[in-house]
Scaffold this motif. Structure first.
Motif, PDB file in Angstrom:
ATOM      1  N   LEU A  62       5.781 -12.334  -0.921  1.00  0.00           N
ATOM      2  CA  LEU A  62       5.557 -11.279  -1.914  1.00  0.00           C
ATOM      3  C   LEU A  62       5.400 -11.840  -3.320  1.00  0.00           C
ATOM      4  O   LEU A  62       4.800 -11.189  -4.186  1.00  0.00           O
ATOM      5  CB  LEU A  62       6.712 -10.278  -1.878  1.00  0.00           C
TER       6      LEU A  62
ATOM      7  N   HIS B 200       3.432 -13.905  -4.208  1.00  0.00           N
ATOM      8  CA  HIS B 200       2.009 -14.169  -4.437  1.00  0.00           C
ATOM      9  C   HIS B 200       1.150 -12.922  -4.210  1.00  0.00           C
ATOM     10  O   HIS B 200      -0.065 -13.031  -4.068  1.00  0.00           O
ATOM     11  CB  HIS B 200       1.543 -15.304  -3.506  1.00  0.00           C
ATOM     12  N   ASP B 201       1.792 -11.755  -4.191  1.00  0.00           N
ATOM     13  CA  ASP B 201       1.075 -10.498  -3.971  1.00  0.00           C
ATOM     14  C   ASP B 201       0.614  -9.929  -5.314  1.00  0.00           C
ATOM     15  O   ASP B 201       1.426  -9.421  -6.093  1.00  0.00           O
ATOM     16  CB  ASP B 201       2.000  -9.504  -3.257  1.00  0.00           C
TER      17      ASP B 201
ATOM     18  N   THR C 262      -1.015  -7.232  -6.019  1.00  0.00           N
ATOM     19  CA  THR C 262      -0.817  -5.781  -6.132  1.00  0.00           C
ATOM     20  C   THR C 262       0.597  -5.466  -6.572  1.00  0.00           C
ATOM     21  O   THR C 262       0.827  -4.571  -7.408  1.00  0.00           O
ATOM     22  CB  THR C 262      -1.123  -5.103  -4.787  1.00  0.00           C
ATOM     23  N   LEU C 263       1.559  -6.194  -6.013  1.00  0.00           N
ATOM     24  CA  LEU C 263       2.955  -5.986  -6.397  1.00  0.00           C
ATOM     25  C   LEU C 263       3.184  -6.378  -7.851  1.00  0.00           C
ATOM     26  O   LEU C 263       3.827  -5.642  -8.616  1.00  0.00           O
ATOM     27  CB  LEU C 263       3.865  -6.795  -5.478  1.00  0.00           C
ATOM     28  N   ARG C 264       2.660  -7.506  -8.262  1.00  0.00           N
ATOM     29  CA  ARG C 264       2.830  -7.941  -9.654  1.00  0.00           C
ATOM     30  C   ARG C 264       2.202  -6.940 -10.622  1.00  0.00           C
ATOM     31  O   ARG C 264       2.760  -6.647 -11.675  1.00  0.00           O
ATOM     32  CB  ARG C 264       2.234  -9.328  -9.846  1.00  0.00           C
TER      33      ARG C 264
ATOM     34  N   LEU D  79       7.587  -0.826   0.055  1.00  0.00           N
ATOM     35  CA  LEU D  79       6.326  -1.417   0.484  1.00  0.00           C
ATOM     36  C   LEU D  79       5.744  -0.537   1.591  1.00  0.00           C
ATOM     37  O   LEU D  79       6.082  -0.665   2.768  1.00  0.00           O
ATOM     38  CB  LEU D  79       6.559  -2.840   0.987  1.00  0.00           C
TER      39      LEU D  79
ATOM     40  N   GLY E  61       0.516   0.628  -0.005  1.00  0.00           N
ATOM     41  CA  GLY E  61       0.803  -0.341  -1.052  1.00  0.00           C
ATOM     42  C   GLY E  61       2.177  -0.091  -1.654  1.00  0.00           C
ATOM     43  O   GLY E  61       2.896   0.838  -1.251  1.00  0.00           O
TER      44      GLY E  61
END
Length: 410
Positions: free
Chosen positions: A243, A245-246, A248-250, A273, A277
């Motif tokens: 996560l 390196h996600d 969308t999350l950042r 999650l 998304g």
């Protein structure tokens, strides 16, 4: 060089917050404001002030300005959810950078939802309710299952999942009655939030925010128990979690802080999650609880206590992570039965694997503890922390610690 003078508003519970004072004290002159003379806190303090009531902002401001007249204060910090708005008001009174409106926007979950809606940040649908009838109407409009939660509580108090109309009727009093746990918190005509249930794993992200720059520092996966309640049974902090390196999350974390107008401090953001998304569940304008930041530290990550203190004093936090990092995890243990009178809580050392680096009781002799839903996080009786080379190694060690736990009840 004279160390910065840091005012800390209330220490919190020793088991959960002593590590923060232990980290901060070598680099700061800590002045603690609390409601009774310090005991275990004394080794970490430069000074202290006792006030009758932390809810009395005027009294807090008078105490803080009196202190500043004698020795200028460089920063104000609070890691207790109940008093973070008061801490921001004290900072403003001392002429330090702070915005109580932003802190209140995080503290009040309805205001959080409104701010995120304006910026179209992904989050569960949400409606306010004042009683069982309006909660039921809100649930019908959103669609089942739904989550009932208090507007401004913490620690999952009063939070419960309802799968149909009968469960809304059954659980609404549980949510409403949770306010008795913290009567000093503000109340509104509509205190209940009815929200879409966001299905998927739950995580938290602790971020350091300095002059608008948001830096995620600690990512934890939650382990929940006692459904339909949301009791936090443990957390796992893994520096190799994909996560990190996600994008969308950042982006969701960054957009959340922009929506709230949060520019300086440390935050604890809870996220589900989902298949659609990441969806933002809530944002706390403080260091995360449940010893999550301590897990990050034990595993070689940055010290969030030092980071929060630096930002409170208007300084950019230094990079602190070790070159080698490892997973760390915590498990909380509850009694087996309601109304357990605790006499003694111990762990059999022979049953503790080497990965267990910390453990201890969370209840003392004579205390009465119950598992959820009678009691939630306040019903915990013990904890254990593991640090290992792999997450599964940590989990196995915590399971062994659970078997080594000994509870003598009256």
């Amino acid at each position: 060089m004279i160390k910065p003078h840091l005012l800390v508003l209330t220490p919190g519970l020793r088991a959960y917050r002593e590590y923060l004072l232990r980290s901060i004290a070598p680099a700061y002159r800590v002045h603690l404001v609390l409601t009774e003379p310090p005991t275990w806190e004394l080794p970490y303090l430069d000074g202290w002030t006792v006030v009758p009531d932390l809810a009395d902002t005027g009294d807090l401001v008078r105490a803080a300005t009196g202190l500043a007249d004698r020795a200028p204060v460089d920063g104000v910090i609070c890691w207790d959810e109940t008093w973070i708005v008061q801490a921001a008001r004290v900072a403003v009174a001392l002429g330090l950078p702070a915005d109580p409106t932003v802190i209140e926007r995080c503290r009040d979950k309805h205001l959080t939802r409104a701010a995120l809606d304006t910026y179209q940040v992904p989050q569960p649908a949400s409606r306010l309710a004042s009683d069982g009838a309006t909660a039921l109407a809100a649930a019908r409009a959103i669609g089942f299952p739904v989550v009932l939660k208090p507007r401004a509580m913490a620690g999952s108090f009063g939070v419960v999942r309802a799968t149909d109309e009968a469960e809304v009727r059954r659980f609404v009093n549980f949510t409403e009655e949770s306010w008795r746990m913290a009567p000093e918190l503000p109340r509104h005509d509509r205190n209940i939030l009815v929200e879409e249930y966001a299905e998927g794993p739950e995580i938290s992200v602790d971020s350091v925010v300095f002059q608008g720059e948001v830096t995620p520092v600690c990512l934890a996966r939650k382990e929940l128990g006692y459904p339909p309640y949301f009791e936090e049974m443990g957390h796992v902090v893994d520096p190799a979690d994909p996560l990190w390196h996600d994008p969308t999350l950042r982006k969701a974390v960054g957009d959340t802080h922009a929506a709230l107008g949060f520019t300086d401090g440390v935050t604890h953001t809870e996220i589900r999650l989902t298949r659609q998304g990441p969806k933002i569940i809530e944002v706390n304008a403080r260091i995360g609880g449940g010893l999550i930041p301590y897990l990050n530290l034990l595993g070689g990550g940055a010290d969030l206590g030092l980071a929060a203190a630096a930002v409170a004093c208007g300084r950019r936090p230094p990079a602190q992570a070790a070159s080698r990092r490892r997973p760390a995890a915590i498990r909380f243990y509850h009694p087996a039965r309601d109304d357990t009178v605790v006499e003694e809580i111990t762990f059999d050392p022979a049953g503790l694997p080497p990965q267990i680096v910390a453990y201890g009781p969370l209840a003392g002799p004579g205390e009465v503890k119950s598992p959820p839903p009678r009691m939630l996080m306040d019903g915990r009786i013990a904890y254990a922390i593991a640090v290992g080379d792999r997450v599964d190694e940590c989990r196995a060690a915590l399971a062994a610690a659970g078997r080594a736990l000994r509870v003598r009840a009256g």
